[in-house]
Structures are given as structure tokens and as C-alpha cells.
Design a protein around this motif. Sequence first.
Motif, PDB file in Angstrom:
ATOM      1  N   LEU A  79       0.822  -1.213   0.000  1.00 53.46           N
ATOM      2  CA  LEU A  79       0.000   0.000   0.000  1.00 53.46           C
ATOM      3  C   LEU A  79       0.853   1.259   0.000  1.00 53.46           C
ATOM      4  O   LEU A  79       0.581   2.217  -0.733  1.00 53.46           O
ATOM      5  CB  LEU A  79      -0.931   0.015   1.216  1.00 53.46           C
ATOM      6  N   GLU A  80       1.917   1.250   0.822  1.00 55.21           N
ATOM      7  CA  GLU A  80       2.796   2.426   0.900  1.00 55.21           C
ATOM      8  C   GLU A  80       3.621   2.589  -0.369  1.00 55.21           C
ATOM      9  O   GLU A  80       3.781   3.698  -0.884  1.00 55.21           O
ATOM     10  CB  GLU A  80       3.724   2.306   2.118  1.00 55.21           C
ATOM     11  N   GLY A  81       4.142   1.473  -0.890  1.00 53.41           N
ATOM     12  CA  GLY A  81       4.964   1.527  -2.100  1.00 53.41           C
ATOM     13  C   GLY A  81       4.200   2.017  -3.308  1.00 53.41           C
ATOM     14  O   GLY A  81       4.756   2.727  -4.169  1.00 53.41           O
ATOM     15  N   ASN A  82       2.924   1.668  -3.397  1.00 52.85           N
ATOM     16  CA  ASN A  82       2.103   2.061  -4.550  1.00 52.85           C
ATOM     17  C   ASN A  82       1.171   3.237  -4.248  1.00 52.85           C
ATOM     18  O   ASN A  82       0.342   3.600  -5.083  1.00 52.85           O
ATOM     19  CB  ASN A  82       1.277   0.866  -5.026  1.00 52.85           C
ATOM     20  N   LYS A  83       1.317   3.815  -3.041  1.00 56.54           N
ATOM     21  CA  LYS A  83       0.508   4.968  -2.621  1.00 56.54           C
ATOM     22  C   LYS A  83      -0.978   4.731  -2.883  1.00 56.54           C
ATOM     23  O   LYS A  83      -1.664   5.533  -3.532  1.00 56.54           O
ATOM     24  CB  LYS A  83       0.982   6.244  -3.329  1.00 56.54           C
ATOM     25  N   VAL A  84      -1.457   3.595  -2.387  1.00 57.13           N
ATOM     26  CA  VAL A  84      -2.838   3.180  -2.627  1.00 57.13           C
ATOM     27  C   VAL A  84      -3.819   3.984  -1.773  1.00 57.13           C
ATOM     28  O   VAL A  84      -4.822   4.494  -2.273  1.00 57.13           O
ATOM     29  CB  VAL A  84      -3.005   1.667  -2.344  1.00 57.13           C
ATOM     30  N   ILE A  85      -3.535   4.113  -0.475  1.00 55.27           N
ATOM     31  CA  ILE A  85      -4.460   4.801   0.436  1.00 55.27           C
ATOM     32  C   ILE A  85      -4.370   6.305   0.207  1.00 55.27           C
ATOM     33  O   ILE A  85      -3.295   6.903   0.262  1.00 55.27           O
ATOM     34  CB  ILE A  85      -4.143   4.467   1.910  1.00 55.27           C
ATOM     35  N   GLY A  86      -5.520   6.932  -0.063  1.00 58.25           N
ATOM     36  CA  GLY A  86      -5.559   8.363  -0.368  1.00 58.25           C
ATOM     37  C   GLY A  86      -5.181   9.236   0.816  1.00 58.25           C
ATOM     38  O   GLY A  86      -5.240   8.809   1.971  1.00 58.25           O
ATOM     39  N   ASN A  87      -4.822  10.483   0.526  1.00 55.41           N
ATOM     40  CA  ASN A  87      -4.408  11.429   1.570  1.00 55.41           C
ATOM     41  C   ASN A  87      -5.550  11.799   2.515  1.00 55.41           C
ATOM     42  O   ASN A  87      -5.303  12.356   3.590  1.00 55.41           O
ATOM     43  CB  ASN A  87      -3.853  12.705   0.929  1.00 55.41           C
ATOM     44  N   ASN A 198     -11.451   3.139   0.865  1.00 59.31           N
ATOM     45  CA  ASN A 198     -10.507   4.033   0.210  1.00 59.31           C
ATOM     46  C   ASN A 198     -11.110   4.808  -0.963  1.00 59.31           C
ATOM     47  O   ASN A 198     -10.769   5.968  -1.196  1.00 59.31           O
ATOM     48  CB  ASN A 198      -9.283   3.233  -0.271  1.00 59.31           C
ATOM     49  N   ASP A 199     -12.022   4.183  -1.717  1.00 60.38           N
ATOM     50  CA  ASP A 199     -12.558   4.819  -2.926  1.00 60.38           C
ATOM     51  C   ASP A 199     -13.826   5.620  -2.680  1.00 60.38           C
ATOM     52  O   ASP A 199     -14.496   6.039  -3.624  1.00 60.38           O
ATOM     53  CB  ASP A 199     -12.823   3.757  -4.004  1.00 60.38           C
ATOM     54  N   VAL A 200     -14.170   5.881  -1.412  1.00 57.71           N
ATOM     55  CA  VAL A 200     -15.401   6.607  -1.109  1.00 57.71           C
ATOM     56  C   VAL A 200     -15.367   8.045  -1.624  1.00 57.71           C
ATOM     57  O   VAL A 200     -16.402   8.634  -1.945  1.00 57.71           O
ATOM     58  CB  VAL A 200     -15.688   6.585   0.416  1.00 57.71           C
ATOM     59  N   ASP A 201     -14.165   8.644  -1.718  1.00 60.56           N
ATOM     60  CA  ASP A 201     -14.094  10.055  -2.126  1.00 60.56           C
ATOM     61  C   ASP A 201     -13.809  10.262  -3.619  1.00 60.56           C
ATOM     62  O   ASP A 201     -13.548  11.388  -4.040  1.00 60.56           O
ATOM     63  CB  ASP A 201     -13.063  10.816  -1.282  1.00 60.56           C
ATOM     64  N   ILE A 202     -13.893   9.215  -4.416  1.00 59.75           N
ATOM     65  CA  ILE A 202     -13.697   9.367  -5.858  1.00 59.75           C
ATOM     66  C   ILE A 202     -14.843  10.198  -6.440  1.00 59.75           C
ATOM     67  O   ILE A 202     -16.020   9.895  -6.229  1.00 59.75           O
ATOM     68  CB  ILE A 202     -13.622   7.992  -6.562  1.00 59.75           C
ATOM     69  N   GLY A 203     -14.508  11.262  -7.154  1.00 59.23           N
ATOM     70  CA  GLY A 203     -15.515  12.122  -7.784  1.00 59.23           C
ATOM     71  C   GLY A 203     -16.095  13.189  -6.877  1.00 59.23           C
ATOM     72  O   GLY A 203     -16.966  13.955  -7.297  1.00 59.23           O
ATOM     73  N   ILE A 209     -12.642  14.240   4.359  1.00 60.68           N
ATOM     74  CA  ILE A 209     -11.531  13.687   5.135  1.00 60.68           C
ATOM     75  C   ILE A 209     -12.063  12.585   6.036  1.00 60.68           C
ATOM     76  O   ILE A 209     -13.217  12.622   6.472  1.00 60.68           O
ATOM     77  CB  ILE A 209     -10.829  14.816   5.942  1.00 60.68           C
ATOM     78  N   LYS A 210     -11.222  11.582   6.299  1.00 56.19           N
ATOM     79  CA  LYS A 210     -11.672  10.404   7.054  1.00 56.19           C
ATOM     80  C   LYS A 210     -10.702  10.078   8.186  1.00 56.19           C
ATOM     81  O   LYS A 210      -9.496  10.327   8.071  1.00 56.19           O
ATOM     82  CB  LYS A 210     -11.759   9.171   6.143  1.00 56.19           C
ATOM     83  N   PHE A 211     -11.256   9.517   9.252  1.00 56.20           N
ATOM     84  CA  PHE A 211     -10.454   8.827  10.255  1.00 56.20           C
ATOM     85  C   PHE A 211     -11.128   7.479  10.436  1.00 56.20           C
ATOM     86  O   PHE A 211     -12.128   7.366  11.142  1.00 56.20           O
ATOM     87  CB  PHE A 211     -10.378   9.586  11.578  1.00 56.20           C
ATOM     88  N   ALA A 212     -10.612   6.460   9.719  1.00 57.12           N
ATOM     89  CA  ALA A 212     -11.300   5.161   9.591  1.00 57.12           C
ATOM     90  C   ALA A 212     -12.682   5.416   8.998  1.00 57.12           C
ATOM     91  O   ALA A 212     -12.784   5.895   7.888  1.00 57.12           O
ATOM     92  CB  ALA A 212     -11.337   4.436  10.920  1.00 57.12           C
ATOM     93  N   ASP A 213     -13.757   5.162   9.780  1.00 58.40           N
ATOM     94  CA  ASP A 213     -15.109   5.378   9.231  1.00 58.40           C
ATOM     95  C   ASP A 213     -15.688   6.740   9.588  1.00 58.40           C
ATOM     96  O   ASP A 213     -16.744   7.112   9.079  1.00 58.40           O
ATOM     97  CB  ASP A 213     -16.046   4.273   9.733  1.00 58.40           C
ATOM     98  N   ASP A 214     -15.021   7.517  10.459  1.00 62.19           N
ATOM     99  CA  ASP A 214     -15.493   8.866  10.793  1.00 62.19           C
ATOM    100  C   ASP A 214     -15.191   9.799   9.631  1.00 62.19           C
ATOM    101  O   ASP A 214     -14.026  10.138   9.386  1.00 62.19           O
ATOM    102  CB  ASP A 214     -14.824   9.378  12.073  1.00 62.19           C
TER     103      ASP A 214
END
Length: 368
Positions: A79-87, A198-203, A209-214
Amino acid sequence: MHPRILKELIEEVSEPLAMIFEKSWQTGEIPEDWKRANIVPIYKKGNKNNPGNYRPVSLTSVPGKIMEQVIKEIICKHLEGNKVIGNSQHGFVKNKSCQTNLIAFFDKITSLVDKGEAVDVIYLDFSKAFDTVSHDILIDKLGKYNLDRATIRWVHNWLDNRSQRVVVNGSKSCWKGITSGVPQGSVLGPVLFNIFINDVDIGIESTLIKFADDTKLGGVATSLEDRDIIQNDLSKLEKWSEVNRMRFNREKCKVLHLGRNNQFHTYKMGSDCLGRSMAERDLGVIVDHKLNMSQQCDAVAKKANMILGCINRCVVSKTREVILPLYSALVRPQLEYCVQFWAPHFKKDVEKLERVQRRATRMIKGLE
């Protein structure tokens, strides 16, 4: 087996455990014992007689957790190497925390308010987020993010055919199968949840902004066009929840209106209008519509004084060696939690916090 026994017998059990771990990785098979969990309900808030007000924490096999740690390191490296998790995700992510979440989000929000813009912040609440994660959808997402097949196979088998029982005061329920969710209290659970959401904020056009599910969504709401952008984003989030089978608890989703010229626009999720709020508890910090943090200072001073009173009543010795460690462990964390974000604006608020520290000093023998 109690963890203490495993620790005492580490030289004897390390080799057979290593063999089990290697076999599990090669075959993708998981020992049945690792798939069982004792659920301990942890009270959150509200009516104590309502089971919905408890968090179900899973107590699982310790050797199973060690294997989970190995798998977690493989996944996190990818995940870190491919920067999968969004900012936008700040929960269970290296070098991020509740504090970075609050500062990053409100840095943007307060700069807009300072410019004279009206801003609406929508606090979103998922209903039983960790417990409703669809296993099939999660495994599909692991494949889309190009995790290796061996890891996906192991995770799939780890999630499949799990069972749990509730344990309260020594009484145990019967075992029940689990058809969805990632175990709260497991090592892998938080990482898998981050991948799922992770893909909840696409579009999404507004700031999300998220903190887990918050999750919170904020944007300019000066004009009707601005309001429509936020409403469209809410519609996209509603659609995401339907596709991913994770429902929003619409009753707990609230709108916080900020700025002097705010027109108090109404927003909907589905057919339901979202309620307005004058103040919201955001990751443990009270944020009100004035953004002056006085309510947070009041709450912190009250909690700290309550703990100090308890120490004063229950601890006989008032020497420096006794009181100072208790103050550092129990009271100071109340005053310092995310204080870089909510630092008091007014002299009266500073004085409230200083009074707590002066009271603690007076309790110590010789420093009255």
C-alpha cells in the motif's frame, strides 16, 4: 492459551509456530481456532440497556494475531509503495492521527470563513461500519489494488467461515457464524477496512476527510450553486454506500453551519433531510458553530477537575512522588489531547485550564 504462557515458553513454541505459519502461508489454510472470537462488549455512550450502544471487540488467538502481523506488513508495504491509500484517510495510517485529521480539515475550513465565506460541514455516520464490510467486495478491491494472489487467498480464507460468541462476566453465548465485517480488535481489521473505504471520495468536489469510518465533508455554501455542489457530493456518497452495501445512519448525520452570512441550506441523503447542529464532537473535540473552542475548554476543565477530585478523595498520600505520576498519567492527557488544534482563544478559557493545574499543585504536600 494465555499470552503469558506463550511468552514464558517462547523457546519451546517458536519453532512449531514458525512451521504452522509457513504451512498456512503456502497452502492459504487457516487453523479453525484462529477464526473464532470471544466478543467483549465495550460501552460507548447512551442507554446501557441498549445493546447497540456497545462496541463489539473481538478477542482472538494470540498465535493467529502474530500471523496477522506478518500478513499486515506485506499488505502495508504494498500500500505504501504504490501509494494506494488516499491522503484523505488519517486513521490507522503511518504518521497520521486524530490531530492531523482535525488540523488538515479545519485549516481549509477556517481560511474560507476568514475570507467571509459561508461554509457547511456535514458529519457523516456509517451504521456499524466495521461489521457490515462485504467480504466479496473487499476481496475484489484487494485484487484491483494488485495485491499478490497468495496474500489475497490467505485473507479470503481468514475472513471465510468465521464464528464468534459473546462473553460477559464469565457467561458465554452459543457460537454463531459471521457473514460480513472485519473483526474489531484484530490486527488485520483496520488495514482491510481502510482498503474497503478508500474509494469513497472518488468524484467528490468538496473537501472530504476520514479517520477510519469517521467521515466529514465540507465546502463553501455562500450561493445556491455552492449548495448544489455539496448536495451532489452527498448523492454520490449515498450511491457509494448502496453499491458497497454499507449504510449511513441518517439520523446521526448532521450539518454544522459556519460563517456570519450562512443561509442555513438544507441537505438530503436519499429522501431524508439532514438535521442541523450547533456543536459536534469531532474525534473527541467539541467544534461549535462559532469555532471559538470555549465549549471544548469547558468540557476539558470539567473532566480534568473530576479526575483530580477523585485522586484527592481516594489517594491518602499527597507527596510529590505519588501525586505527580497520577497527574501526568490521568489529568495531563485530558488537557493535552489535540490541544494544538483547539488551543483556547480567550483569556477566560486559558484561565479555566490554568486553574486545573494550580489545583493539582496545591494538592501536593509542600507545594500548597
